[in-house]
Design a protein around this motif. Sequence first.
Motif, short mmCIF file in Angstrom:
data_model
loop_
_atom_site.label_atom_id
_atom_site.label_comp_id
_atom_site.label_asym_id
_atom_site.label_seq_id
_atom_site.Cartn_x
_atom_site.Cartn_y
_atom_site.Cartn_z
N GLY A 1 0.80 -1.21 0.00
CA GLY A 1 0.00 0.00 0.00
C GLY A 1 0.84 1.26 0.00
N THR A 2 0.14 2.39 0.04
CA THR A 2 0.77 3.70 0.10
C THR A 2 0.30 4.43 1.35
OG1 THR A 2 -0.99 4.62 -1.28
CG2 THR A 2 1.02 3.89 -2.39
N PHE A 3 1.11 5.41 1.79
CA PHE A 3 0.77 6.19 2.98
C PHE A 3 -0.10 7.39 2.64
CE2 PHE A 3 4.83 4.10 4.14
CZ PHE A 3 4.41 3.45 5.28
N HIS A 4 0.28 8.16 1.62
CA HIS A 4 -0.45 9.38 1.24
C HIS A 4 -0.55 9.42 -0.28
CE1 HIS A 4 0.00 10.71 5.37
NE2 HIS A 4 1.31 10.53 5.28
N PRO A 5 -1.73 9.06 -0.84
CA PRO A 5 -2.98 8.70 -0.16
C PRO A 5 -2.90 7.30 0.45
CG PRO A 5 -3.24 8.41 -2.51
CD PRO A 5 -1.89 9.04 -2.30
N SER A 6 -3.74 7.06 1.44
CA SER A 6 -3.75 5.77 2.12
C SER A 6 -4.54 4.76 1.30
CB SER A 6 -4.38 5.92 3.51
OG SER A 6 -4.47 4.67 4.16
#
Length: 277
Positions: free
Chosen positions: A211-216
């Motif tokens: 996944g990614t942090f920003h965007p979540s």
Amino acid sequence: MQLIRFDRCYLSPAFWQRRLRRLILVLGLLASAAFAQGGPPYYTNDPGTPGNLNWEINIGYMPFLYSNQSVSHTPDLDINFGVGDRIQLTYENAWLRVQNPSSSTRYGLGQSNPGVKWRFYDGGEEGLSISTFPQFFLDNPNDAVRRGITPASQTFLLPFEFTKKLGPVDVDYEIGYESVHKGPNGWITGLVVGHDFTPKLEGEVEFYNQGTFHPSGNQPTIDFGGRYKIHRPVILLFMAGRSLEATRSNQSYFVGYFGIQLLLPPKSYKVDLPENK
């Protein structure tokens, strides 16, 4: 192992951490005798290395099927070489086939994936072992980015791998941080638990998430697979799975790996791959 990344769904990473803890508990209660091993055909890696001056070569077909397109590694080549008993040099790349209804099928070389694994803590077969496996995902000097075959962003991945025998169960777990150039930074996590059915056949279940942090957002998958020791030094690799989310453009309805593993030189693996009597 490379995993094609597309848009993310928007669920909290904490949600999947809770689900992962539950999965570990359930597998621990249900397994009667297990042997877990990361690496191909799975996305999760383990602390294992080939051994000094030994080779592990994985050649596989990897399909990723989505509702609006498909991407296949035809084939994926993963080459590993042991330097000493605890270090592994790795290079991976794939010839990609990208297909969607709005354009003709495209082919091209994927991103180069060099890396070095170091098992810095070794507790033996019964104890805890830990490794780190820094890797790069780099664009090659071709037009694959322009044609939409590979992402424009390049990535540095810093994961840690853990193996620990818990009673009758062996568990491989991996967690890592992705630093992405020209893209959102992210994370990966994976769990593999398996059962040794015969001296030649093993089967595993894997939960993997990225996944990614920003965007979540994230892409959780579950898959089942195994390895069959055909004849020293050839091992058959197979795996099939899908997203844990409802099928849509950024969630796969099928992922897989079908290929072989070569362990060289063959005499180095005599204990692991017994001949038929």
